[in-house]
Design an enzyme around this catalytic site. Structure first.
Site, PDB file in Angstrom:
ATOM      1  N   LEU A 144      -2.651  37.057 -14.746  1.00 35.74           N
ATOM      2  CA  LEU A 144      -3.814  37.203 -13.881  1.00 35.74           C
ATOM      3  C   LEU A 144      -4.960  37.729 -14.744  1.00 35.74           C
ATOM      4  CD1 LEU A 144      -2.245  38.962 -10.739  1.00 35.74           C
ATOM      5  CD2 LEU A 144      -2.888  36.556 -10.932  1.00 35.74           C
ATOM      6  N   ASP A 145      -6.196  37.433 -14.321  1.00 34.32           N
ATOM      7  CA  ASP A 145      -7.352  37.950 -15.047  1.00 34.32           C
ATOM      8  C   ASP A 145      -7.386  39.474 -14.981  1.00 34.32           C
ATOM      9  OD1 ASP A 145      -8.117  35.395 -15.619  1.00 34.32           O
ATOM     10  OD2 ASP A 145      -9.655  35.284 -14.061  1.00 34.32           O
ATOM     11  N   LYS A 146      -8.073  40.074 -15.921  1.00 32.47           N
ATOM     12  CA  LYS A 146      -8.190  41.527 -15.983  1.00 32.47           C
ATOM     13  C   LYS A 146      -8.703  42.109 -14.666  1.00 32.47           C
ATOM     14  CE  LYS A 146     -10.921  45.103 -18.367  1.00 32.47           C
ATOM     15  NZ  LYS A 146     -11.936  45.355 -19.416  1.00 32.47           N
ATOM     16  N   THR A 148      -8.588  40.693 -11.650  1.00 29.54           N
ATOM     17  CA  THR A 148      -7.862  40.227 -10.469  1.00 29.54           C
ATOM     18  C   THR A 148      -6.718  41.176 -10.154  1.00 29.54           C
ATOM     19  OG1 THR A 148      -8.389  37.933 -11.073  1.00 29.54           O
ATOM     20  CG2 THR A 148      -6.675  38.259  -9.430  1.00 29.54           C
TER      21      THR A 148
END
Length: 365
Positions: A144-146, A148
């Protein structure tokens, strides 16, 4: 007259000589600092600056923004054992093969040049906390993105990690996200099927972004649609969306990404539907790096001034993930559910967006 005029000249000579002696004395006393002394001086000044308490904003919204920024900074500085314990306390589900965590905001999955702490760093520590000192480090199954938050699956062994990674690649994992967006998509429900690629953004600062690489374009001459040649670097990207609620020039969306391209949801919403995610400063503009521009109605509801909008976090949450059962049974699927973080809920309340009920059924062991 001669004696009187000579007196100031003598005094001037005495002053000049004293000044030269003082100057030469001060130069000799202030010997140049060595590299070690300079480093120690800078370190001491920095520590002294950090000891000073930060100015607490008067309004509640600014205080919450400051608290979130401080929390994100603290996550990068804590000891791996402390972070591992926090992840352990927030475990959503586990069995003999997998461990499912609630990924916090601001914590990157992988390391990088400016990353002091990431999830990968604490996987060995978390495994020992769960299964003893001889436990094999946990393995990442996806990312997951930082910024998110939400459901993230870890595997207890390498074989299981490989199997789940294959499920993601073959699109057998059902994923559901919630996002608060600026504006409202039209139509309110649909499918965005536009390829995505990385491209250099034109502007004052050199930077790269993911962007759309559509297979069809409109002719400027007659307005007809025509097919274009597919870019070799473009990846197929498909996102299903549905509006759950709308108010205050914003909307709450339920999203089902069919594919898993980098920043897919953010790009499809910002550039495909024209509704960037609240707090997504990167994809709210194309040719510049600047804070997101918010509608007046949203600013009023959030209690923010536009100059403070740069502190808004990304409102994208991985709320549910469903893994298929090994026997293929629909009843044995593992449904993993995660409630959104506090800042997400508060923004919903302030924007008067209706929040759907979360199904809290326990996954089957």
């Amino acid at each position: 007259m001669a004696a009187q005029s000579g007196t100031p000249r003598c005094a001037l000579r005495l002053v000049l000589r004293a000044g030269r002696r003082a100057f030469s004395h001060s130069q000799g006393a202030a010997a140049p600092l060595t590299a070690q002394q300079l480093a120690e001086k800078i370190r001491a000044e920095k520590q002294e600056q950090e000891k000073k308490p930060a100015e607490v904003p008067k309004d509640k919204v600014s205080r919450r923004v400051q608290e979130l920024a401080q929390l994100t900074k603290q996550l990068q500085q804590v000891h791996p054992n402390v972070l591992a314990k926090a992840l352990k306390n927030g475990i959503l589900y586990q069995n003999k093969e997998i461990v499912v965590i609630n990924k916090p905001y601001g914590l990157p999955v992988h390391g990088g040049p400016k990353v002091k702490m990431c999830i990968t760093d604490v996987l060995p520590v978390l495994a020992k906390m769960l299964d003893g000192m001889k436990a094999e480090p946990l393995h990442l199954c996806h990312r997951l993105d930082k910024e998110t938050t939400g459901v993230m699956v870890l595997a207890r062994d390498e074989d299981t990690a490989h199997q789940i990674q294959q499920l993601f690649k073959t699109r057998q994992v059902e994923k559901k996200y919630w996002a608060i967006c600026i504006g409202e998509p039209n139509p309110a429900e649909g499918l965005v099927d536009i390829p995505i690629m990385e491209k250099e953004a034109e502007g004052n600062q050199l930077h790269y972004k993911m962007t759309l690489a559509p297979n069809y374009r409109f002719s400027s001459e007659d307005g007809n649609m025509f097919k274009v040649r597919k870019h070799r670097d473009a990846s197929v990207a498909v996102t299903q969306y549905r509006v759950l609620s709308s108010a205050s020039s914003c909307s709450l969306l339920e999203l089902h990404p069919v594919t898993g391209v980098k920043h897919q949801i953010r790009v499809h919403l910002a550039y495909g539907l024209g509704c960037p995610i609240l707090g997504d400063h990167k994809y709210s503009h194309w040719n510049k790096l600047a804070p997101q521009k918010l509608p007046k109605a949203a600013l009023k509801r959030l209690g923010l001034e536009q100059v403070k909008a740069r502190h808004l976090p990304l409102h994208l949450h991985a709320c549910q993930l469903t893994l298929p059962a090994k026997n293929g049974s629909e009843d044995d699927k593992i449904h993993l559910v995660c409630k959104p973080p506090l800042f997400f809920n508060r923004s919903l309340q302030r924007l008067k967006l209706e929040f759907p009920e979360i199904r809290n059924s326990e996954p089957k062991q």
